[in-house]
Every structure is written in structure tokens, then in C-alpha cells.
Design a protein around this motif. Structure first.
Motif, PDB file in Angstrom:
ATOM      1  N   ILE A  47       0.842  -1.201   0.000  1.00  0.00           N
ATOM      2  CA  ILE A  47       0.000   0.000   0.000  1.00  0.00           C
ATOM      3  C   ILE A  47       0.877   1.251   0.000  1.00  0.00           C
ATOM      4  CG2 ILE A  47      -1.818   1.250   1.222  1.00  0.00           C
ATOM      5  CD1 ILE A  47      -2.641  -1.447   2.475  1.00  0.00           C
ATOM      6  N   PHE A  48       1.942   1.227   0.809  1.00  0.00           N
ATOM      7  CA  PHE A  48       2.861   2.359   0.893  1.00  0.00           C
ATOM      8  C   PHE A  48       3.473   2.664  -0.480  1.00  0.00           C
ATOM      9  CE2 PHE A  48       7.388   3.582   1.469  1.00  0.00           C
ATOM     10  CZ  PHE A  48       7.201   4.847   2.003  1.00  0.00           C
ATOM     11  N   HIS A  49       3.974   1.644  -1.158  1.00  0.00           N
ATOM     12  CA  HIS A  49       4.598   1.866  -2.464  1.00  0.00           C
ATOM     13  C   HIS A  49       3.561   2.277  -3.513  1.00  0.00           C
ATOM     14  CE1 HIS A  49       8.571   0.788  -1.195  1.00  0.00           C
ATOM     15  NE2 HIS A  49       8.191  -0.420  -0.784  1.00  0.00           N
ATOM     16  N   ALA A  50       2.357   1.721  -3.435  1.00  0.00           N
ATOM     17  CA  ALA A  50       1.305   2.106  -4.387  1.00  0.00           C
ATOM     18  C   ALA A  50       0.932   3.572  -4.201  1.00  0.00           C
ATOM     19  CB  ALA A  50       0.080   1.215  -4.199  1.00  0.00           C
ATOM     20  N   TRP A  51       0.895   4.034  -2.946  1.00  0.00           N
ATOM     21  CA  TRP A  51       0.582   5.441  -2.668  1.00  0.00           C
ATOM     22  C   TRP A  51       1.653   6.344  -3.274  1.00  0.00           C
ATOM     23  CZ3 TRP A  51       1.879  10.118  -0.752  1.00  0.00           C
ATOM     24  CH2 TRP A  51       0.870  10.959  -0.278  1.00  0.00           C
ATOM     25  N   ASN A  52       2.911   5.984  -3.074  1.00  0.00           N
ATOM     26  CA  ASN A  52       4.002   6.792  -3.637  1.00  0.00           C
ATOM     27  C   ASN A  52       3.978   6.785  -5.161  1.00  0.00           C
ATOM     28  OD1 ASN A  52       4.966   7.493  -1.111  1.00  0.00           O
ATOM     29  ND2 ASN A  52       6.497   5.871  -1.047  1.00  0.00           N
ATOM     30  N   MET A  53       3.716   5.614  -5.752  1.00  0.00           N
ATOM     31  CA  MET A  53       3.676   5.499  -7.214  1.00  0.00           C
ATOM     32  C   MET A  53       2.547   6.343  -7.793  1.00  0.00           C
ATOM     33  SD  MET A  53       6.035   3.611  -8.651  1.00  0.00           S
ATOM     34  CE  MET A  53       5.237   3.078 -10.168  1.00  0.00           C
TER      35      MET A  53
END
Length: 207
Positions: A80-86
């Protein structure tokens, strides 16, 4: 927009016509229709299970070419963290669907907590009378059972305001209609089903 969550490999032809909009979900729908007003390229959608939240999310992802993370509390926090940043880097919307919102949902990852704190939150509430009536009509019609307004009005006025209760009512009506061929879909049947659900204090009717 209609209201039944389908499997994850949803058909490509799901459209707005498949989701029933009523006062209990209209604010969430309006928010998803105006991505340009979002302060960040992500939104958290919270609502009860069986509320059509997954269907709404799939339609949104299809129309916006964005990313959907459903049942977020069951997903890896790193994902979720990486998807938010992406989403911020690509400027493509991310919709995160969960049962609860922070602070009830407490990710262990501090960086994820900070990003969720900056993410707008929209909710789907428990069904109102308009939606309960429409759901009973549509769900039973999908099973080949047509209903009259008085039948639906009787049930709507008495049933618990929850999607689970609506689904159970529909299942019981369908079961009794199959069990007793020729059963009239009328108020006496609604009374019997609601009595079996413990909603009204009446002995089951025989027919």
C-alpha cells in the motif's frame, strides 16, 4: 450505478448502471467523479462489506485508469505504501478500500500512517430506505422473482438497516419461493421471512 460485488476478475463491461446511487453513498460517488479536486492522488473508501464498495472501486479504476487496492487491511503494508508513492509520481489515482479508517485501522508502518493521514476519506453508509427497496427489487429480479411495491415497502419499513440483513432477506425469500412453488410474493411472505429473521414478533404463516 447497482450494488453487487462481483469476483476480482470482473467483466470489462461493468458500468455506472451497475451501481445504485442513493443518499447513503452519493457523497462517495461524487468524490470519485472529481479526481481533479483531490489534494493527493489517493483516496480511502470505507464502507460495510456487501455495500457495493468493491464494485464501485472496480468501476472507478476502469474509468480513471487508476489503481485499486481492495480489502486493504488484509494487504501488505509495504504494498500500500509503495502504491501510494507510485500514484503521486505517476499522477494516476489510487483508491484504497477498507473496513475501517484510521485511527481504528492502525498500520504498523509509520510512513504508511502518515500518508493515510494526508489521504481524503469517503464513506459508504449503511443502506437507507431508497437503497433497501432498490436492492430487494434488483436482487430478487436477478433470481427471476418479480416484486410489487407494497411487498418491498413492507419489508423496507421493518428490516434492519444493513446490507447483510438485506442479503439474508433476499436469500430467504428466494429459498421459500423455490421450496413452495407457486408461493405468492406478497406481504404474507414478507411477514414470514421477517419473523424467521427475528425482526417482527409473529408466528410464521402457513401457505
Amino acid at each position: 450505478m447497482s450494488q453487487i460485488a462481483l469476483p476480482l476478475d470482473w467483466p470489462a463491461d461493468e458500468t455506472d448502471a451497475d451501481f445504485i446511487v442513493s443518499p447513503c453513498n452519493a457523497a462517495a460517488v461524487r468524490h470519485l467523479e472529481h479526481v481533479g479536486t483531490w489534494p493527493v492522488w489517493a483516496t480511502l473508501l470505507v464502507g460495510p462489506r456487501k455495500s457495493g464498495r468493491s464494485l464501485l472501486g472496480r468501476i472507478f479504476a476502469l474509468k480513471s485508469h487508476g489503481t485499486l487496492i481492495d480489502n486493504a487491511e488484509e494487504q501488505g503494508e509495504d504494498r500500500i505504501f509503495h502504491a501510494w508513492n507510485m500514484a503521486q509520481e505517476a499522477r494516476r489515482p489510487l483508491l484504497i478500500i477498507s473496513d475501517r479508517a484510521p485511527p481504528e485501522w492502525k498500520p504498523r508502518l509509520a510512513d504508511l500512517r502518515s500518508r493515510l493521514a494526508a489521504t481524503p476519506l469517503v464513506r459508504i453508509d449503511q443502506p437507507d430506505d431508497t437503497l433497501i427497496d432498490a436492492l430487494i427489487e434488483r436482487l430478487l429480479a436477478q433470481r427471476g422473482i418479480l416484486t410489487r411495491p407494497d411487498f418491498r415497502a413492507y419489508a423496507t419499513a421493518r428490516i434492519e438497516r444493513s446490507y447483510v440483513a438485506v442479503m439474508r432477506f433476499v436469500d430467504l425469500v428466494d429459498h421459500l419461493a423455490l421450496e413452495k412453488r407457486g408461493t405468492k410474493i406478497a406481504i404474507p411472505l414478507a411477514k414470514r421471512v421477517l419473523a424467521e429473521m427475528g425482526v417482527i414478533d409473529e408466528s410464521p404463516l402457513l401457505f
